[in-house]
Scaffold this motif. Structure first.
Motif, short mmCIF file in Angstrom:
data_model
loop_
_atom_site.label_atom_id
_atom_site.label_comp_id
_atom_site.label_asym_id
_atom_site.label_seq_id
_atom_site.Cartn_x
_atom_site.Cartn_y
_atom_site.Cartn_z
N UNK A 1 -3.08 -0.49 8.80
CA UNK A 1 -2.25 0.37 7.71
C UNK A 1 -2.54 0.87 6.59
N UNK A 2 -4.14 1.35 6.98
CA UNK A 2 -4.30 2.72 5.82
C UNK A 2 -3.18 3.82 6.38
N UNK A 3 -4.23 3.90 7.63
CA UNK A 3 -3.33 5.24 8.29
C UNK A 3 -2.18 5.32 8.17
N UNK A 4 -1.23 4.40 8.81
CA UNK A 4 0.46 4.47 8.89
C UNK A 4 1.01 4.55 7.92
N UNK A 5 0.05 4.29 6.40
CA UNK A 5 0.92 4.24 5.49
C UNK A 5 1.02 6.16 4.47
N UNK A 6 2.48 6.57 4.81
CA UNK A 6 2.33 7.77 4.05
C UNK A 6 1.63 8.42 3.36
#
Length: 153
Positions: free
Chosen positions: A20-25
Motif C-alpha cells: 500500500x505504501x510503495x505502490x502509492x506514487x
C-alpha cells in the motif's frame, strides 16, 4: 556504460502495508531527500498500474530543475512493479521494485539499471557526482522507512 544499483531493506510490516505504501506514487516524495526538490506534477492520483505516466520536477545537482517522466510498465500486485524513464536526466533508467514476505516483515529490493548521457563526460561524472548522489538518495530512503515503520529485528 550500463550501471546497476542494488538495494535491499527489511521492514517490520505486513506485505499489504508495504505494498500500500510503495505502490502509492504520492509516497515517492516522502522517501526522497528534500534536497532533490522532488515535486510530482501529474500522474499520482491513483495506485500504480501498468501504463501509468508520472511527471515530476527534480533538482538533482547545482539547483538545476529538470523534468522527469516515468512510465510504470509492469505491476504484479504485492510482488513488484517496474518504472522506466521516458524523459529525464538519464539516457536509460529501468527500476524494478520487489517485495517479498519474510518472517517478521517484508524484504524490499530495488534493482536499477541506468545509463548516463554525454558519453565520456557522463562516465567521468558517474563516480564523483551520480553514484554518490544515488547512494545518498537510497540511504535517505532507508532511514526514512525505518522512521516510518520501525527497525527490523
Amino acid at each position: 556504460m550500463l550501471y546497476t544499483l542494488h538495494a535491499k531493506q527489511n521492514i517490520p510490516v505486513s506485505l499489504q502495508e508495504a505494498w500500500d505504501f510503495i505502490s502509492d506514487p504520492k509516497n515517492l516524495a516522502v522517501i526522497t531527500p528534500p534536497t532533490m526538490g522532488f515535486v510530482t506534477l501529474s500522474g499520482d492520483d491513483r495506485k500504480m498500474f501498468a501504463g501509468q505516466i508520472i511527471h515530476y520536477h527534480v533538482t538533482p545537482v547545482l539547483g538545476i530543475k529538470l523534468q522527469w517522466v516515468t512510465e510504470i510498465t509492469h505491476v504484479q500486485d504485492k510482488q513488484f512493479f517496474v518504472d522506466e524513464q521516458r524523459y529525464g536526466p538519464y539516457k536509460f533508467w529501468h527500476h524494478k521494485h520487489f517485495l517479498k514476505e519474510i518472517p517478521g516483515g517484508v524484504e524490499m529490493e530495488d534493482i536499477v539499471h541506468y545509463k548516463l548521457p554525454l558519453g565520456i563526460l557522463g562516465s567521468l561524472a558517474h563516480p564523483v557526482m551520480v553514484k554518490p548522489r544515488l547512494d545518498e538518495i537510497f540511504e535517505y530512503r532507508r532511514k526514512k522507512l525505518i522512521e516510518l515503520f520501525g527497525e527490523f529485528k
